[in-house]
Design a protein around this motif. Sequence first.
Motif, short mmCIF file in Angstrom:
data_model
loop_
_atom_site.label_atom_id
_atom_site.label_comp_id
_atom_site.label_asym_id
_atom_site.label_seq_id
_atom_site.Cartn_x
_atom_site.Cartn_y
_atom_site.Cartn_z
N ASP A 105 88.16 44.13 74.84
CA ASP A 105 89.51 43.58 74.91
C ASP A 105 89.90 43.03 73.53
O ASP A 105 89.21 42.15 72.99
CB ASP A 105 89.57 42.47 75.94
N ILE A 106 91.00 43.55 72.93
CA ILE A 106 91.39 43.16 71.58
C ILE A 106 92.78 42.51 71.55
O ILE A 106 93.42 42.48 70.49
CB ILE A 106 91.36 44.38 70.64
N LYS A 107 93.26 41.97 72.67
CA LYS A 107 94.60 41.36 72.69
C LYS A 107 94.72 40.23 71.69
O LYS A 107 95.72 40.10 70.98
CB LYS A 107 94.91 40.88 74.10
N ARG A 108 93.71 39.37 71.63
CA ARG A 108 93.76 38.26 70.68
C ARG A 108 93.75 38.76 69.25
O ARG A 108 94.47 38.22 68.39
CB ARG A 108 92.58 37.33 70.91
N LEU A 109 92.97 39.79 68.98
CA LEU A 109 92.93 40.33 67.63
C LEU A 109 94.26 40.96 67.24
O LEU A 109 94.69 40.85 66.08
CB LEU A 109 91.80 41.36 67.52
N VAL A 110 94.92 41.62 68.20
CA VAL A 110 96.22 42.22 67.91
C VAL A 110 97.24 41.15 67.59
O VAL A 110 98.05 41.28 66.65
CB VAL A 110 96.68 43.08 69.10
N SER A 111 97.20 40.03 68.33
CA SER A 111 98.12 38.92 68.06
C SER A 111 97.86 38.33 66.68
O SER A 111 98.81 38.04 65.92
CB SER A 111 97.96 37.83 69.13
N GLN A 112 96.58 38.16 66.33
CA GLN A 112 96.27 37.63 65.00
C GLN A 112 96.72 38.60 63.91
O GLN A 112 97.18 38.17 62.84
CB GLN A 112 94.76 37.39 64.90
N ARG A 113 96.62 39.87 64.18
CA ARG A 113 97.06 40.86 63.19
C ARG A 113 98.56 40.76 62.96
O ARG A 113 99.02 40.81 61.81
CB ARG A 113 96.66 42.25 63.65
N GLU A 114 99.33 40.64 64.04
CA GLU A 114 100.78 40.52 63.89
C GLU A 114 101.15 39.25 63.15
O GLU A 114 102.09 39.23 62.32
CB GLU A 114 101.45 40.53 65.26
N GLU A 115 100.41 38.17 63.42
CA GLU A 115 100.67 36.91 62.72
C GLU A 115 100.38 37.04 61.23
O GLU A 115 101.16 36.56 60.39
CB GLU A 115 99.81 35.81 63.34
N LEU A 116 99.30 37.70 60.89
CA LEU A 116 98.96 37.88 59.49
C LEU A 116 99.95 38.81 58.79
O LEU A 116 100.26 38.61 57.60
CB LEU A 116 97.54 38.45 59.38
N LYS A 117 100.45 39.80 59.52
CA LYS A 117 101.46 40.68 58.91
C LYS A 117 102.72 39.90 58.55
O LYS A 117 103.32 40.12 57.48
CB LYS A 117 101.80 41.81 59.87
N ALA A 118 103.15 38.97 59.44
CA ALA A 118 104.33 38.14 59.15
C ALA A 118 104.06 37.23 57.94
O ALA A 118 104.92 37.08 57.06
CB ALA A 118 104.69 37.32 60.37
N SER A 119 102.86 36.66 57.91
CA SER A 119 102.53 35.79 56.78
C SER A 119 102.50 36.59 55.49
O SER A 119 102.89 36.09 54.42
CB SER A 119 101.17 35.13 57.02
N LEU A 120 102.05 37.83 55.56
CA LEU A 120 101.98 38.67 54.38
C LEU A 120 103.38 38.99 53.86
O LEU A 120 103.62 38.96 52.64
CB LEU A 120 101.23 39.97 54.71
N GLN A 121 104.32 39.23 54.77
CA GLN A 121 105.69 39.49 54.34
C GLN A 121 106.29 38.26 53.64
O GLN A 121 106.97 38.39 52.60
CB GLN A 121 106.54 39.88 55.55
N ARG A 122 106.04 37.08 54.19
CA ARG A 122 106.56 35.87 53.57
C ARG A 122 105.93 35.64 52.21
O ARG A 122 106.62 35.29 51.23
CB ARG A 122 106.28 34.67 54.47
N ALA A 123 104.61 35.89 52.12
CA ALA A 123 103.94 35.68 50.84
C ALA A 123 104.43 36.67 49.79
O ALA A 123 104.60 36.31 48.62
CB ALA A 123 102.43 35.81 51.03
N LYS A 124 104.66 37.89 50.21
CA LYS A 124 105.19 38.88 49.25
C LYS A 124 106.58 38.50 48.78
O LYS A 124 106.93 38.71 47.60
CB LYS A 124 105.19 40.26 49.90
N ALA A 125 107.40 37.96 49.71
CA ALA A 125 108.76 37.54 49.33
C ALA A 125 108.69 36.41 48.30
O ALA A 125 109.45 36.40 47.31
CB ALA A 125 109.52 37.11 50.57
N GLU A 126 107.81 35.46 48.50
CA GLU A 126 107.68 34.35 47.55
C GLU A 126 107.15 34.84 46.21
O GLU A 126 107.58 34.37 45.15
CB GLU A 126 106.74 33.28 48.13
#
Length: 383
Positions: A105-126
């Motif tokens: 079961d990888i539901k938690r890992l998928v959620s963490q991946r989506e969270e990291l993707k959002a953080s990556l977009q913000r970091a790239k914008a900065e």
Amino acid sequence: MQANRSKLLVILTICFISLALLLWLSGKNQSGAADNAKIMVVQDAKVRFIEAQQVEQYIRQRKVFGQLQARQQANLGFDRSGTIATILAEEGALVENGQALASMDIKRLVSQREELKASLQRAKAEAKLSLINRKRVTDLVEAKLEPRQRLDEAQAKLEADNAIVNEIEARLLTLEVEIEKSTIFAPFSGQIITQNVDAGAVVNAGQVIFQLIDNHALEAKFGLPEKTAFLLNTVEDFAISIDGNKVHAELKSISLNRNSATRTMDAIFSIYPDSKKQVVTGDLVVLSVDIPYAKSGVWLPLSALSSGVRGMWSVLVVDENNLLVSKLVIVEQVADNKVFVSGAIKQGDKVVIEGTHRLSPGQLVSNTQRVNDWESTISMDAY
């Protein structure tokens, strides 16, 4: 009266002595006739012999038992704890290299991946904003409208934002590896022989879920004594027996580590591909190994042996006077229709090879025949 009695006693004594003498002469004549008849029989019969060829060693075949095993076998499990979502291959299934066997079961890992993707977009914008700001400050510094310190601060801000981007990307890559590791893939083609858990079970990291063996590549493992192991030649082909069936194998390796329990050395044999279909892992296998023994003796046909005294064996030898002489021998090895013996036989002795039950020591023989290639000419009826 007394004189008559004396005469009668003398007559009786003479008669008794005469009778005894006649009996002795009769027995001697009969014995001589019998001996002469016996000698004549041996002279008329053909006595076949071989000249003993002495050798300094003989080969004894030794049978060693071992077990057939897969060349590759692995216990498969997950790298992390969690709940098994699906079982994609069950016990007994034949699988291919790289095939998915089970997933977690990888539901938690998928959620963490989506969270990291959002953080990556913000970091790239900065980081992008910091890049634009550094360019602007560079222009102002070149126009001497801003001090050099402002450019250093803008550069440091850009580097810090880029480092955050790299950190998030690395965390995202680690998470992707964790997601990939949440599925068990077959490391080689083979068969699942054990399935320990089912879907829905919570397992720990490293817990064995499957046991996989390579059913296409089989090996035979034997524990051999040191002297026997080092006598084996890696360039030779060997015949091993499995349930009475002969299969060919080649020596793969000899372990230089002695087993502490059995004091033997492990020898591994690879089974030839055309023989694999006859066998399965776990079968008991028998290896026949030829072991040389240093012992002086001669090879004889079995028909040359006669029972001797005290459990020993004897052979008949034709001496230089054509008389049969009995010699005691010790049986060292029996192989098919021949026997290796040691004892009183010496090089060149004329050993009688058949019909020994009709002969006896001390007999005179004249009709003898030398046999050269006795292994191929001796009739099996003689045995």
